[in-house]
Scaffold this motif. Structure first.
Motif, PDB file in Angstrom:
ATOM      1  N   ILE A   1      40.334  34.679  35.815  1.00 29.74           N
ATOM      2  CA  ILE A   1      39.353  34.699  34.700  1.00 29.74           C
ATOM      3  C   ILE A   1      38.186  35.833  35.004  1.00 29.74           C
ATOM      4  CG2 ILE A   1      40.212  32.102  34.769  1.00 29.74           C
ATOM      5  CD1 ILE A   1      37.831  31.271  36.703  1.00 29.74           C
ATOM      6  N   ASP A   2      37.501  35.857  35.443  1.00 32.98           N
ATOM      7  CA  ASP A   2      36.361  36.691  35.004  1.00 32.98           C
ATOM      8  C   ASP A   2      36.310  37.613  34.218  1.00 32.98           C
ATOM      9  OD1 ASP A   2      35.392  34.193  36.197  1.00 32.98           O
ATOM     10  OD2 ASP A   2      34.470  35.598  38.646  1.00 32.98           O
ATOM     11  N   GLU A   3      35.912  38.251  34.356  1.00 38.25           N
ATOM     12  CA  GLU A   3      35.454  39.613  33.515  1.00 38.25           C
ATOM     13  C   GLU A   3      35.849  41.019  34.446  1.00 38.25           C
ATOM     14  OE1 GLU A   3      35.388  40.445  30.120  1.00 38.25           O
ATOM     15  OE2 GLU A   3      34.817  38.425  30.094  1.00 38.25           O
TER      16      GLU A   3
ATOM     17  N   VAL B   1      34.530  41.380  38.830  1.00 41.04           N
ATOM     18  CA  VAL B   1      35.400  41.217  40.088  1.00 41.04           C
ATOM     19  C   VAL B   1      34.870  42.462  40.700  1.00 41.04           C
ATOM     20  CG1 VAL B   1      37.828  40.584  40.322  1.00 41.04           C
ATOM     21  CG2 VAL B   1      36.715  39.825  38.023  1.00 41.04           C
ATOM     22  N   ILE B   2      35.596  43.480  40.084  1.00 41.32           N
ATOM     23  CA  ILE B   2      35.293  44.902  40.857  1.00 41.32           C
ATOM     24  C   ILE B   2      34.167  45.195  41.662  1.00 41.32           C
ATOM     25  CG2 ILE B   2      35.146  47.261  39.978  1.00 41.32           C
ATOM     26  CD1 ILE B   2      38.524  46.172  39.691  1.00 41.32           C
ATOM     27  N   ALA B   3      33.367  44.491  40.736  1.00 40.86           N
ATOM     28  CA  ALA B   3      31.672  44.207  41.848  1.00 40.86           C
ATOM     29  C   ALA B   3      31.368  43.764  42.992  1.00 40.86           C
ATOM     30  CB  ALA B   3      31.061  44.140  40.800  1.00 40.86           C
ATOM     31  N   ALA B   4      32.351  42.591  42.896  1.00 39.93           N
ATOM     32  CA  ALA B   4      32.555  41.485  43.689  1.00 39.93           C
ATOM     33  C   ALA B   4      33.186  42.126  45.128  1.00 39.93           C
ATOM     34  CB  ALA B   4      32.800  39.575  43.645  1.00 39.93           C
ATOM     35  N   TYR B   5      34.367  42.424  44.511  1.00 39.38           N
ATOM     36  CA  TYR B   5      35.616  43.102  45.617  1.00 39.38           C
ATOM     37  C   TYR B   5      35.774  44.532  45.210  1.00 39.38           C
ATOM     38  CZ  TYR B   5      36.847  37.987  45.617  1.00 39.38           C
ATOM     39  OH  TYR B   5      36.793  36.725  45.955  1.00 39.38           O
TER      40      TYR B   5
ATOM     41  N   ARG C   1      41.351  42.127  42.790  1.00 42.41           N
ATOM     42  CA  ARG C   1      41.014  43.677  41.838  1.00 42.41           C
ATOM     43  C   ARG C   1      42.645  44.040  41.428  1.00 42.41           C
ATOM     44  NH1 ARG C   1      39.259  46.403  46.639  1.00 42.41           N
ATOM     45  NH2 ARG C   1      40.264  46.841  47.615  1.00 42.41           N
ATOM     46  N   ALA C   2      43.600  43.497  41.904  1.00 44.31           N
ATOM     47  CA  ALA C   2      45.233  43.760  41.225  1.00 44.31           C
ATOM     48  C   ALA C   2      45.039  43.067  39.980  1.00 44.31           C
ATOM     49  CB  ALA C   2      46.190  42.988  42.384  1.00 44.31           C
ATOM     50  N   PHE C   3      44.507  42.151  40.139  1.00 45.97           N
ATOM     51  CA  PHE C   3      44.814  40.893  38.324  1.00 45.97           C
ATOM     52  C   PHE C   3      43.349  42.014  37.328  1.00 45.97           C
ATOM     53  CE2 PHE C   3      46.976  37.756  41.095  1.00 45.97           C
ATOM     54  CZ  PHE C   3      47.628  36.762  40.239  1.00 45.97           C
ATOM     55  N   ALA C   4      42.165  42.328  38.048  1.00 48.98           N
ATOM     56  CA  ALA C   4      41.404  42.684  37.264  1.00 48.98           C
ATOM     57  C   ALA C   4      41.859  44.003  36.522  1.00 48.98           C
ATOM     58  CB  ALA C   4      40.184  42.823  38.373  1.00 48.98           C
ATOM     59  N   TRP C   5      42.420  44.371  37.238  1.00 44.24           N
ATOM     60  CA  TRP C   5      42.784  45.828  36.408  1.00 44.24           C
ATOM     61  C   TRP C   5      44.411  45.848  35.914  1.00 44.24           C
ATOM     62  CZ3 TRP C   5      39.460  49.561  37.340  1.00 44.24           C
ATOM     63  CH2 TRP C   5      38.659  49.711  38.373  1.00 44.24           C
ATOM     64  N   HIS C   6      44.489  44.886  35.799  1.00 41.14           N
ATOM     65  CA  HIS C   6      46.056  44.155  34.868  1.00 41.14           C
ATOM     66  C   HIS C   6      45.590  43.351  34.189  1.00 41.14           C
ATOM     67  CE1 HIS C   6      49.518  43.038  33.575  1.00 41.14           C
ATOM     68  NE2 HIS C   6      49.251  41.333  33.556  1.00 41.14           N
TER      69      HIS C   6
ATOM     70  N   ALA D   1      42.232  44.291  32.878  1.00 38.16           N
ATOM     71  CA  ALA D   1      41.654  45.398  31.904  1.00 38.16           C
ATOM     72  C   ALA D   1      42.605  46.505  31.595  1.00 38.16           C
ATOM     73  CB  ALA D   1      40.368  46.330  33.036  1.00 38.16           C
ATOM     74  N   ALA D   2      44.093  46.512  31.282  1.00 40.60           N
ATOM     75  CA  ALA D   2      44.481  47.619  30.593  1.00 40.60           C
ATOM     76  C   ALA D   2      44.630  48.886  31.863  1.00 40.60           C
ATOM     77  CB  ALA D   2      44.832  47.680  29.533  1.00 40.60           C
ATOM     78  N   HIS D   3      44.632  48.825  33.322  1.00 42.40           N
ATOM     79  CA  HIS D   3      45.262  49.870  34.133  1.00 42.40           C
ATOM     80  C   HIS D   3      46.060  49.208  34.779  1.00 42.40           C
ATOM     81  CE1 HIS D   3      41.059  52.193  32.878  1.00 42.40           C
ATOM     82  NE2 HIS D   3      40.535  51.069  33.028  1.00 42.40           N
ATOM     83  N   PRO D   4      47.703  49.157  34.437  1.00 43.17           N
ATOM     84  CA  PRO D   4      48.698  49.274  35.202  1.00 43.17           C
ATOM     85  C   PRO D   4      48.915  50.013  36.599  1.00 43.17           C
ATOM     86  CG  PRO D   4      49.457  50.163  33.127  1.00 43.17           C
ATOM     87  CD  PRO D   4      48.059  49.537  33.183  1.00 43.17           C
ATOM     88  N   ASP D   5      48.143  51.039  36.483  1.00 40.86           N
ATOM     89  CA  ASP D   5      49.063  52.021  37.947  1.00 40.86           C
ATOM     90  C   ASP D   5      47.944  51.544  39.142  1.00 40.86           C
ATOM     91  OD1 ASP D   5      50.475  53.286  36.035  1.00 40.86           O
ATOM     92  OD2 ASP D   5      49.123  55.071  35.699  1.00 40.86           O
ATOM     93  N   ARG D   6      46.699  51.475  38.398  1.00 40.85           N
ATOM     94  CA  ARG D   6      45.838  51.329  39.413  1.00 40.85           C
ATOM     95  C   ARG D   6      46.228  49.508  39.703  1.00 40.85           C
ATOM     96  NH1 ARG D   6      39.397  52.635  38.466  1.00 40.85           N
ATOM     97  NH2 ARG D   6      39.922  52.922  40.839  1.00 40.85           N
TER      98      ARG D   6
END
Length: 463
Positions: free
Chosen positions: A263-265, A269-273, A286-291, A293-298
């Motif tokens: 739910i967070d931007e 999320v990346i800054a918090a984790y 981070r897995a959810f956040a990168w997804h 953010a449209a970075h499926p590989d990360r």
């Protein structure tokens, strides 16, 4: 003329007061209408396990009580009739540990067992009676030539009505606090989390400069008053020093992290984790956040690192399958989601994602499996409109328009869209042999939808 003007002004004030009381009840009675429900298999399993001993301590049946998560960043929880406890996502993400959330659930169960939603109507009625009486006395005073006295009576009545209602609400909150404390004690769960939660709310009010000197104008007692009352109760309870089970706490931290990731931007999320944090919750978030953010590989890299340590975790498998599906690789997701379904004992929400992947391949050979999966899902989970939507797609692709319309009727009925449910049910009855179970089900939805539409019209006429 002046008296008439005063009367009109007062009538408006009374109308605003009564509207406030009605709206306050309407918000409590139908809270989820303006807030989206968040459903997640892992989260719902955690809530069931966290609340089970409290539900038993409250003398309720676990099968009758639901804990529902709403997508709302505020720190709040409430009940709304029946045996449903609503938790805001902001409460989960701001809580430090599982014990704090258990304290909140215990309090809300106190509202359930106390029948406070029903009694709230009584409180509104009492406040309304005071307001109406003061209105009549004030108008009578005006009629005999005492407009100032009439206005004073009316203003006093308005204040008394609101004061009566707020006092009624505070009494209910105190009652729920005491009941919640007793449920924690009976369940052998520490009250530390409950106190910590009230202290957090108090600190937040300090930061927001919310006055702390008088609770008269509040629906809830002051948090310092609640802490003072409960602290001695909790500290003298045998469970005060009892720690939360490490396994339950680890599950909570996972759910809290994935919720933030969802739910967070992504930047927050990346800054918090940060990447330097290699804990399970951090990688999960981070897995959810990168997804998102449209970075499926990360995102896949984070999930794969989790699966390397726990290769059969159904929720890590679910997330990997979801990432592949939503990245345009449904065929690659199928085997992973099949294992997730198997490892989770056919959890309906995970099975729904598997069916989605099977349909998304657009391979007709996958549709029979999707239909089998979805038919099982809708039998086990009666709150899943997306499953009905997908089942409708399967029926439509097979040319079974009658059952496709029936699936749509089921979906719209769950979404509280009676007009659309009515139209779909009518179309379903036209395409399904009369007297069959599916035809009878369509008829049931049609009748329920008609009644709902009439109720809506009746409410509009009364307004």
């Amino acid at each position: 003329m002046a008296e008439a003007l005063h009367a009109r002004r007062w009538s408006g004030a009374v109308a605003r007061l009564l509207m406030l009381l009605v709206l306050s009840f309407a918000f409590v009675a139908k809270p989820a209408m303006a807030q989206s429900v968040l459903r997640d298999a892992e989260t719902e399993a955690l809530f069931r396990d966290m609340s089970a001993p409290l539900i038993e301590a409250a003398g309720l049946r676990a099968a009758d009580v639901r804990i529902v998560l709403l997508n709302d960043s505020s720190i709040n929880a409430f009940v709304a009739g029946g045996q449903i406890v609503y938790l805001h996502s902001g409460l989960i993400t701001s809580a430090s540990n599982a014990n704090e959330v258990q304290g909140v659930i215990a309090h809300e169960l106190g509202h359930v067992t106390g029948g406070h939603i029903i009694r709230l109507q009584q409180g509104i009625g009492q406040a309304g009676n005071i307001s109406i009486l003061s209105l009549l006395l004030g108008v009578a005073a005006m009629a005999v030539g005492a407009p100032e006295a009439g206005m004073a009576i009316m203003a006093g009545g308005q204040a008394a009505a609101m004061g009566r209602f707020l006092a009624f609400s505070r009494i209910q909150e105190n009652s729920a606090d005491q009941a919640g404390a007793s449920y924690l004690s009976r369940a052998g769960i520490s009250g530390r989390g409950s106190l910590a939660f009230f202290e957090r709310l108090q600190n937040m009010e300090f930061r927001l400069a919310i006055p702390q000197t008088d609770s008269y104008q509040r629906t809830h007692p002051l948090n310092r008053e609640r802490i003072a009352v409960l602290e001695n109760v909790y500290r003298n309870d045998p469970a005060w020093d009892r720690a939360t089970s490490p396994e339950l706490e680890a599950r909570f931290q996972r759910v809290r992290a994935k919720l933030r990731g969802y739910i967070d931007e992504p930047e927050r999320v990346i800054a918090a984790y940060p990447d330097t944090d290699r804990s399970v919750p951090a990688r999960y978030a981070r897995a959810f956040a990168w997804h998102r953010a449209a970075h499926p590989d990360r995102s896949l890299a984070e999930v794969d690192s989790l699966l390397a340590e726990q290769p059969h975790d159904p929720f890590f498998l679910e997330l990997k399958g979801q990432i592949l599906l939503e990245s345009g690789r449904p065929a690659d997701a199928i085997s992973i989601l099949r294992e997730a379904v198997e490892r989770s004992r056919s959890e309906p929400l995970i099975a729904t994602i598997l069916a989605h992947a099977l349909i998304a391949t657009e391979d007709p050979a996958n549709f029979p499996e999707a239909e089998r999966v979805l038919r099982t899902v809708v039998q086990r989970d009666d709150r899943n409109p997306f499953a009905w939507y997908q089942l409708g797609v399967v029926y439509d692709r097979a040319g079974d328009l009658g059952r496709a319309n029936l699936a749509s009727a089921e979906r719209y009925s769950l979404m509280n869209e009676p007009q659309l449910a009515l139209a779909s049910a009518r179309n379903a009855m036209a395409g399904i042999p009369a007297g069959t179970p599916d035809w009878i089900r369509a008829q049931d939805i049609l009748m329920v939808s008609r009644a709902a539409i009439e109720n809506q019209r009746g409410r509009r006429r009364r307004q």
